[in-house]
Design an enzyme around this catalytic site. Sequence first.
Site, PDB file in Angstrom:
ATOM      1  N   SER A  86       0.854  -1.198   0.000  1.00  0.00           N
ATOM      2  CA  SER A  86       0.000   0.000   0.000  1.00  0.00           C
ATOM      3  C   SER A  86       0.885   1.242   0.000  1.00  0.00           C
ATOM      4  O   SER A  86       2.004   1.200   0.539  1.00  0.00           O
ATOM      5  CB  SER A  86      -0.863   0.000   1.262  1.00  0.00           C
ATOM      6  OG  SER A  86      -1.451   1.266   1.479  1.00  0.00           O
ATOM      7  N   TYR A 105      -1.111  -1.031  10.674  1.00  0.00           N
ATOM      8  CA  TYR A 105      -1.319  -1.293   9.241  1.00  0.00           C
ATOM      9  C   TYR A 105      -0.192  -0.753   8.351  1.00  0.00           C
ATOM     10  O   TYR A 105       0.396  -1.512   7.573  1.00  0.00           O
ATOM     11  CB  TYR A 105      -2.679  -0.749   8.806  1.00  0.00           C
ATOM     12  CG  TYR A 105      -2.962  -0.973   7.341  1.00  0.00           C
ATOM     13  CD1 TYR A 105      -3.425  -2.199   6.871  1.00  0.00           C
ATOM     14  CD2 TYR A 105      -2.738   0.039   6.405  1.00  0.00           C
ATOM     15  CE1 TYR A 105      -3.662  -2.421   5.521  1.00  0.00           C
ATOM     16  CE2 TYR A 105      -2.971  -0.170   5.053  1.00  0.00           C
ATOM     17  CZ  TYR A 105      -3.433  -1.399   4.619  1.00  0.00           C
ATOM     18  OH  TYR A 105      -3.662  -1.612   3.281  1.00  0.00           O
TER      19      TYR A 105
HETATM   20  N1  LIG Z   1      -8.845  -0.956  -1.036  1.00  0.00           N
HETATM   21  C1  LIG Z   1      -7.849  -0.090  -0.839  1.00  0.00           C
HETATM   22  O1  LIG Z   1      -8.052   1.151  -0.824  1.00  0.00           O
HETATM   23  C2  LIG Z   1      -6.441  -0.586  -0.653  1.00  0.00           C
HETATM   24  C3  LIG Z   1      -5.390   0.348  -0.749  1.00  0.00           C
HETATM   25  C4  LIG Z   1      -4.080  -0.086  -0.597  1.00  0.00           C
HETATM   26  C5  LIG Z   1      -3.818  -1.427  -0.356  1.00  0.00           C
HETATM   27  N2  LIG Z   1      -4.851  -2.308  -0.256  1.00  0.00           N
HETATM   28  C6  LIG Z   1      -4.516  -3.717  -0.002  1.00  0.00           C
HETATM   29  O2  LIG Z   1      -5.040  -4.504  -1.064  1.00  0.00           O
HETATM   30  C7  LIG Z   1      -5.363  -5.804  -0.591  1.00  0.00           C
HETATM   31  C8  LIG Z   1      -6.770  -6.166  -1.000  1.00  0.00           C
HETATM   32  O3  LIG Z   1      -7.638  -5.142  -0.576  1.00  0.00           O
HETATM   33  P1  LIG Z   1      -9.147  -5.093  -1.116  1.00  0.00           P
HETATM   34  O4  LIG Z   1      -9.594  -3.697  -0.924  1.00  0.00           O
HETATM   35  O5  LIG Z   1      -9.257  -5.698  -2.467  1.00  0.00           O
HETATM   36  O6  LIG Z   1      -9.838  -6.062  -0.003  1.00  0.00           O
HETATM   37  P2  LIG Z   1     -11.347  -6.595   0.086  1.00  0.00           P
HETATM   38  O7  LIG Z   1     -12.172  -6.039  -1.020  1.00  0.00           O
HETATM   39  O8  LIG Z   1     -11.795  -6.390   1.501  1.00  0.00           O
HETATM   40  O9  LIG Z   1     -11.180  -8.184  -0.169  1.00  0.00           O
HETATM   41  C9  LIG Z   1     -10.471  -8.940   0.754  1.00  0.00           C
HETATM   42  C10 LIG Z   1     -10.327 -10.363   0.231  1.00  0.00           C
HETATM   43  O10 LIG Z   1      -9.467 -11.065   1.139  1.00  0.00           O
HETATM   44  C11 LIG Z   1     -10.166 -12.174   1.713  1.00  0.00           C
HETATM   45  N3  LIG Z   1      -9.706 -12.307   3.089  1.00  0.00           N
HETATM   46  C12 LIG Z   1      -9.891 -11.426   4.125  1.00  0.00           C
HETATM   47  N4  LIG Z   1      -9.350 -11.910   5.249  1.00  0.00           N
HETATM   48  C13 LIG Z   1      -8.793 -13.118   4.931  1.00  0.00           C
HETATM   49  C14 LIG Z   1      -8.108 -14.119   5.662  1.00  0.00           C
HETATM   50  N5  LIG Z   1      -7.901 -13.985   6.994  1.00  0.00           N
HETATM   51  N6  LIG Z   1      -7.686 -15.242   5.017  1.00  0.00           N
HETATM   52  C15 LIG Z   1      -7.912 -15.400   3.678  1.00  0.00           C
HETATM   53  N7  LIG Z   1      -8.558 -14.490   2.929  1.00  0.00           N
HETATM   54  C16 LIG Z   1      -9.004 -13.365   3.559  1.00  0.00           C
HETATM   55  C17 LIG Z   1     -11.646 -11.828   1.560  1.00  0.00           C
HETATM   56  O11 LIG Z   1     -12.500 -12.973   1.502  1.00  0.00           O
HETATM   57  P3  LIG Z   1     -13.073 -13.676   2.852  1.00  0.00           P
HETATM   58  O12 LIG Z   1     -13.630 -12.557   3.699  1.00  0.00           O
HETATM   59  O13 LIG Z   1     -14.080 -14.681   2.390  1.00  0.00           O
HETATM   60  O14 LIG Z   1     -11.892 -14.326   3.481  1.00  0.00           O
HETATM   61  C18 LIG Z   1     -11.635 -11.138   0.190  1.00  0.00           C
HETATM   62  O15 LIG Z   1     -11.582 -12.111  -0.835  1.00  0.00           O
HETATM   63  C19 LIG Z   1      -5.117  -5.775   0.930  1.00  0.00           C
HETATM   64  O16 LIG Z   1      -3.861  -6.336   1.204  1.00  0.00           O
HETATM   65  C20 LIG Z   1      -5.126  -4.290   1.254  1.00  0.00           C
HETATM   66  O17 LIG Z   1      -4.346  -3.994   2.398  1.00  0.00           O
HETATM   67  C21 LIG Z   1      -6.153  -1.933  -0.404  1.00  0.00           C
END
Ligand SMILES: NC(=O)c1ccc[n+]([C@@H]2O[C@H](COP(=O)([O-])OP(=O)(O)OC[C@H]3O[C@@H](n4cnc5c(N)ncnc54)[C@H](OP(=O)(O)O)[C@@H]3O)[C@@H](O)[C@H]2O)c1
Length: 269
Positions: free
Chosen positions: A145, A158
């Site tokens: 991130s 985080y």
């Molecule tokens: N969205 C943003 O603004 C942003 C910005 C910078 C970085 N990121 C990073 O990008 C990545 C993905 O973010 P996103 O926004 O796409 O997330 P998201 O939409 O919340 O999706 C999270 C995914 O991870 C799975 N997951 C959550 N906890 C888990 C666990 N303990 N074990 C296995 N799977 C798990 C969830 O499915 P289940 O709940 O079924 O497990 C889901 O498939 C993360 O690492 C986040 O830190 C996001």
Amino acid sequence: MTAGHPGSTRRALVTGATAGIGAAFARRLAADGADLVLVARTADRLAEVATELTDRYGHRVETIPADLSTVDGCAPVTRRLAAGPPVDLLVNNAGISLDRSFLRSSVEDEERLLRLNVHAVLRLTLAALGPMTERRHGAVINVSSVSGFGPVMPGSTYPASKAWVTSFSESVDLSVRPFGVRVMALCPGYTATGYHERNGIDMSGTPRWMWLRADDVVAEALRDLRKGKQVSVPDWKYKLAVAGLRHAPRRLLRLAYRDRRGRVGPADG
Ligand SMILES: NC(=O)c1ccc[n+]([C@@H]2O[C@H](COP(=O)([O-])OP(=O)(O)OC[C@H]3O[C@@H](n4cnc5c(N)ncnc54)[C@H](OP(=O)(O)O)[C@@H]3O)[C@@H](O)[C@H]2O)c1
């Protein structure tokens, strides 16, 4: 042939593949011709995504329901990376943030965050790199991130976890490049995925122009992997922000965040 080229990925394993950036990786890689191994906790949702992708693209999709914040949950995934039809792209995407400042948090929640954002990334990367370096082919994308570049989210574990992911990926990349294998950190800014809502983080004050689309983040990440970058920061706005975070004096950053003191719902990005 290198897995740094999206078209050359025959099989990819994506964690957190049922929503947001992980689901966008799964769709894009399936469209590019890859078989998939998808990981997330919720088995029903995994099965739905697998069926959708198989129906649409006709490729083989395996699923592993697993909670990667536990050692037991990581085990079937590391076993799959070590054995079975070879995985030539691992996307360590699953990650969480917390909805409160450090002082109001609990050690259990902070440690759960570290187990998913750090320990699982370490375990899966290590499991994948053995077979990849032996075959002299493969790549790992670790989703980090922009928040890992500075104290942009006061008082939380985080951004520290994401600083680790970026630094770890850069270091490991240096040791595996001689074997024709790549490790790249992907550092998105705010991406519209539902992540903040699911993690209870109030983002109502964030202007629309700051939000990226998950499909655009993935397209730029795969382009950057192909170019051989160690760190991918999608979108020019965030490239500028990262340059500022990397080079601005810490004193200036502290001033910029002074008005956010005491904020409970910190922002990711
Ligand atoms: N969205 C943003 O603004 C942003 C910005 C910078 C970085 N990121 C990073 O990008 C990545 C993905 O973010 P996103 O926004 O796409 O997330 P998201 O939409 O919340 O999706 C999270 C995914 O991870 C799975 N997951 C959550 N906890 C888990 C666990 N303990 N074990 C296995 N799977 C798990 C969830 O499915 P289940 O709940 O079924 O497990 C889901 O498939 C993360 O690492 C986040 O830190 C996001």
